[in-house]
Each structure stands twice: as C-alpha cells, then as structure tokens.
Design a protein around this motif. Structure first.
Motif, PDB file in Angstrom:
ATOM      1  N   ILE A  16       0.850  -1.184   0.000  1.00 17.33           N
ATOM      2  CA  ILE A  16       0.000   0.000   0.000  1.00 17.33           C
ATOM      3  C   ILE A  16       0.887   1.236   0.000  1.00 17.33           C
ATOM      4  N   GLU A  17       0.717   2.100  -1.016  1.00 22.20           N
ATOM      5  CA  GLU A  17       1.502   3.320  -1.100  1.00 22.20           C
ATOM      6  C   GLU A  17       0.873   4.396  -0.222  1.00 22.20           C
ATOM      7  N   GLU A  18       1.691   5.048   0.538  1.00 21.59           N
ATOM      8  CA  GLU A  18       1.200   6.075   1.458  1.00 21.59           C
ATOM      9  C   GLU A  18       0.796   7.332   0.691  1.00 21.59           C
ATOM     10  N   VAL A  19      -0.382   7.850   1.005  1.00 12.25           N
ATOM     11  CA  VAL A  19      -0.838   9.097   0.409  1.00 12.25           C
ATOM     12  C   VAL A  19      -0.211  10.267   1.159  1.00 12.25           C
ATOM     13  N   GLU A  20       0.405  11.190   0.416  1.00  9.25           N
ATOM     14  CA  GLU A  20       1.091  12.315   1.037  1.00  9.25           C
ATOM     15  C   GLU A  20       0.392  13.626   0.695  1.00  9.25           C
ATOM     16  N   GLN A  21       0.506  14.572   1.596  1.00 10.67           N
ATOM     17  CA  GLN A  21      -0.251  15.814   1.516  1.00 10.67           C
ATOM     18  C   GLN A  21       0.574  16.949   0.924  1.00 10.67           C
ATOM     19  N   VAL A  22      -0.051  17.666  -0.019  1.00 13.84           N
ATOM     20  CA  VAL A  22       0.501  18.898  -0.569  1.00 13.84           C
ATOM     21  C   VAL A  22      -0.429  20.029  -0.143  1.00 13.84           C
ATOM     22  N   SER A  23       0.104  21.076   0.448  1.00 16.84           N
ATOM     23  CA  SER A  23      -0.734  22.199   0.865  1.00 16.84           C
ATOM     24  C   SER A  23      -0.190  23.487   0.255  1.00 16.84           C
ATOM     25  N   GLY A  24      -1.118  24.406  -0.041  1.00 21.92           N
ATOM     26  CA  GLY A  24      -0.685  25.644  -0.678  1.00 21.92           C
ATOM     27  C   GLY A  24      -1.669  26.773  -0.470  1.00 21.92           C
ATOM     28  N   HIS A  25      -1.263  27.931  -0.955  1.00 18.31           N
ATOM     29  CA  HIS A  25      -2.066  29.147  -0.814  1.00 18.31           C
ATOM     30  C   HIS A  25      -1.790  30.041  -2.016  1.00 18.31           C
ATOM     31  N   VAL A  26      -2.867  30.564  -2.610  1.00 16.01           N
ATOM     32  CA  VAL A  26      -2.747  31.490  -3.734  1.00 16.01           C
ATOM     33  C   VAL A  26      -3.501  32.760  -3.370  1.00 16.01           C
ATOM     34  N   ARG A  27      -2.854  33.906  -3.533  1.00 16.91           N
ATOM     35  CA  ARG A  27      -3.460  35.197  -3.193  1.00 16.91           C
ATOM     36  C   ARG A  27      -3.272  36.163  -4.365  1.00 16.91           C
ATOM     37  N   TYR A  28      -4.401  36.702  -4.852  1.00 23.17           N
ATOM     38  CA  TYR A  28      -4.342  37.677  -5.940  1.00 23.17           C
ATOM     39  C   TYR A  28      -5.009  38.967  -5.486  1.00 23.17           C
ATOM     40  N   LEU A  36       0.578  35.905  -5.634  1.00 23.77           N
ATOM     41  CA  LEU A  36       1.531  35.215  -4.770  1.00 23.77           C
ATOM     42  C   LEU A  36       1.041  33.794  -4.523  1.00 23.77           C
ATOM     43  N   ALA A  37       1.900  32.817  -4.778  1.00 28.57           N
ATOM     44  CA  ALA A  37       1.559  31.408  -4.562  1.00 28.57           C
ATOM     45  C   ALA A  37       2.603  30.765  -3.664  1.00 28.57           C
ATOM     46  N   ASP A  38       2.147  30.047  -2.643  1.00 31.87           N
ATOM     47  CA  ASP A  38       3.026  29.299  -1.740  1.00 31.87           C
ATOM     48  C   ASP A  38       2.653  27.830  -1.798  1.00 31.87           C
ATOM     49  N   LEU A  39       3.653  26.959  -1.663  1.00 31.18           N
ATOM     50  CA  LEU A  39       3.417  25.520  -1.727  1.00 31.18           C
ATOM     51  C   LEU A  39       4.323  24.817  -0.731  1.00 31.18           C
ATOM     52  N   HIS A  69       6.039  31.613  -5.475  1.00 31.25           N
ATOM     53  CA  HIS A  69       6.059  32.239  -6.803  1.00 31.25           C
ATOM     54  C   HIS A  69       5.384  33.598  -6.687  1.00 31.25           C
ATOM     55  N   TYR A  70       5.998  34.626  -7.276  1.00 25.97           N
ATOM     56  CA  TYR A  70       5.418  35.959  -7.266  1.00 25.97           C
ATOM     57  C   TYR A  70       5.429  36.513  -8.679  1.00 25.97           C
ATOM     58  N   ALA A  71       4.317  37.151  -9.070  1.00 27.10           N
ATOM     59  CA  ALA A  71       4.226  37.748 -10.400  1.00 27.10           C
ATOM     60  C   ALA A  71       3.221  38.885 -10.349  1.00 27.10           C
ATOM     61  N   THR A  72       3.212  39.704 -11.381  1.00 30.81           N
ATOM     62  CA  THR A  72       2.220  40.760 -11.524  1.00 30.81           C
ATOM     63  C   THR A  72       1.584  40.651 -12.905  1.00 30.81           C
ATOM     64  N   GLY A  73       0.353  41.108 -13.004  1.00 33.07           N
ATOM     65  CA  GLY A  73      -0.372  41.038 -14.267  1.00 33.07           C
ATOM     66  C   GLY A  73      -1.793  40.559 -14.038  1.00 33.07           C
TER      67      GLY A  73
END
Length: 205
Positions: A16-28, A36-39, A69-73
């Motif tokens: 059985i392969e263990e399920v792993e968690q990815v968490s993040g946040h995106v703010r515009y 701005l994106a965080d992971l 990650h940071y960007a504008t537009g």
C-alpha cells in the motif's frame, strides 16, 4: 498433482503506497495585480515544483519543502501547479473564478436591503465571500461574510447586515475565498485561494 497444489503459497499482498499531503495558498490582489503562490511539499518530492509553467523559488536553502512564486499582471483563468515525486508527476489545476465590485452601489441605506451582482455564478460549498468596510477615519472596520453554496452570483444584504454598519464613508473591497482539493495517485492537494478586488468608495447612510 496434489503436491503441486500444496506447494503454492498465498499470493503476496500488494504493498500500500502512502498518500502524502501537498498544501498551498494562492493570493491575488486586483488593486496592484499581484499574484503570490506558496506551496509546501512532502519529503518524497525530488524536483522543484512549477506554478503556471514556471519553476517556483525555494523558501530557505535547499533542500527545502516550501516554495513560492510571485508575479504581476492579469489573473490567469486557470491556476496550475506541477509537482513531481517518486511516483511520477502530477498537475493540479483549477479555474480561478474571480469576483468584481463594479456593481456595488456608491450609497447604502441602513434601513433598506440591497442586491448587487459580484460574479457570473454562485458560490459553491467550498467558497465564501467577505465584504470589508474600512472607515475613511481609520476606526474599526466591519465585515460581512457570505458562505456558499448560493444559487446566483448576486449578493443580497438584508437590513440587519447593513444596520450594523455605522453611518459614514468607507472603502469597500471583496475577498473571495476557496478551498480546492484533489488527489492524483499518491499526492493529495489542499490549496486555499484568495481573490481581493480593488476597493471602491461607499457612503453608508
């Protein structure tokens, strides 16, 4: 024949392969068009993740499990993270569904309900909308929370919601919040998004 059958042991169980968690946040923020994106990644990831096709920057020194990650537009219509781990690659993507403040009346009356459109569709059960009223005299701000699901993209404020706001001049902006969840193979993602509209002047009477 009997001895041959008896020599066959039970089948080996599939690991059985263990399920792993990815968490993040995106703010515009619509006002200055900043994105701005965080992971945060599990330890099994072995390559730098991507956001909108670009490599994210590590937060701290490598090896690390936090990236930004940071960007504008303009806000892209689809937000997309690319993640690689020992089981292969996974792409988590979701539609941004922004809101707008253009239809908010410039005057609100505390003894009258108000309805105004803010989006092309209603909120889902994973979404909410916050209306922030910031007084121009810098006194205590007020906020009104609208939780999903809603049938349409129109906000309906009863008199009880407006009556709680003191008469005066305000800068008002909307914040749409959404929790995106998905699982691809052994990676489970939980991404919180926030979309901030520009502010608009409003008089409460």
């Amino acid at each position: 024949m009997l001895s041959g059958l008896m020599s066959c042991g039970p089948a080996e169980p599939t690991p059985i392969e263990e399920v792993e968690q990815v968490s993040g946040h995106v703010r515009y923020q619509q006002g200055d068009q900043s994105l701005l994106a965080d992971l945060e990644l599990p330890d099994s990831t072995d390559r730098i993740p991507t956001f909108l096709g670009s490599a994210m920057q590590p937060v701290g020194t490598l090896p690390t499990d936090r990236y930004r990650h940071y960007a504008t537009g303009d806000l892209p219509s689809v937000l997309r993270f690319g993640i690689h781990d020992s089981g292969g690659g996974a792409v988590f993507s979701f539609v941004s569904h922004p809101v707008f403040i253009d239809s908010l009346p410039d005057t609100l009356y505390r003894d009258q309900p108000v309805n105004f459109p803010v989006a092309e569709r209603g909120l889902t059960e994973m979404e909410s909308l916050v209306l922030f009223f910031e007084p121009t005299d810098r006194s205590t701000p007020k906020r009104i929370l609208v939780t999903g699901p809603t049938a349409t993209g129109t906000v309906s404020l009863p008199t009880s919601a407006i009556d709680d706001i003191a008469p005066g001049d305000y800068e008002v902006y909307l914040v749409k919040q959404r929790l995106f969840k998905d699982q691809i193979r052994t990676l489970r993602a939980s991404i919180q998004t926030e979309f901030f509209t520009r502010s608009a002047p409003v008089s409460v009477q």
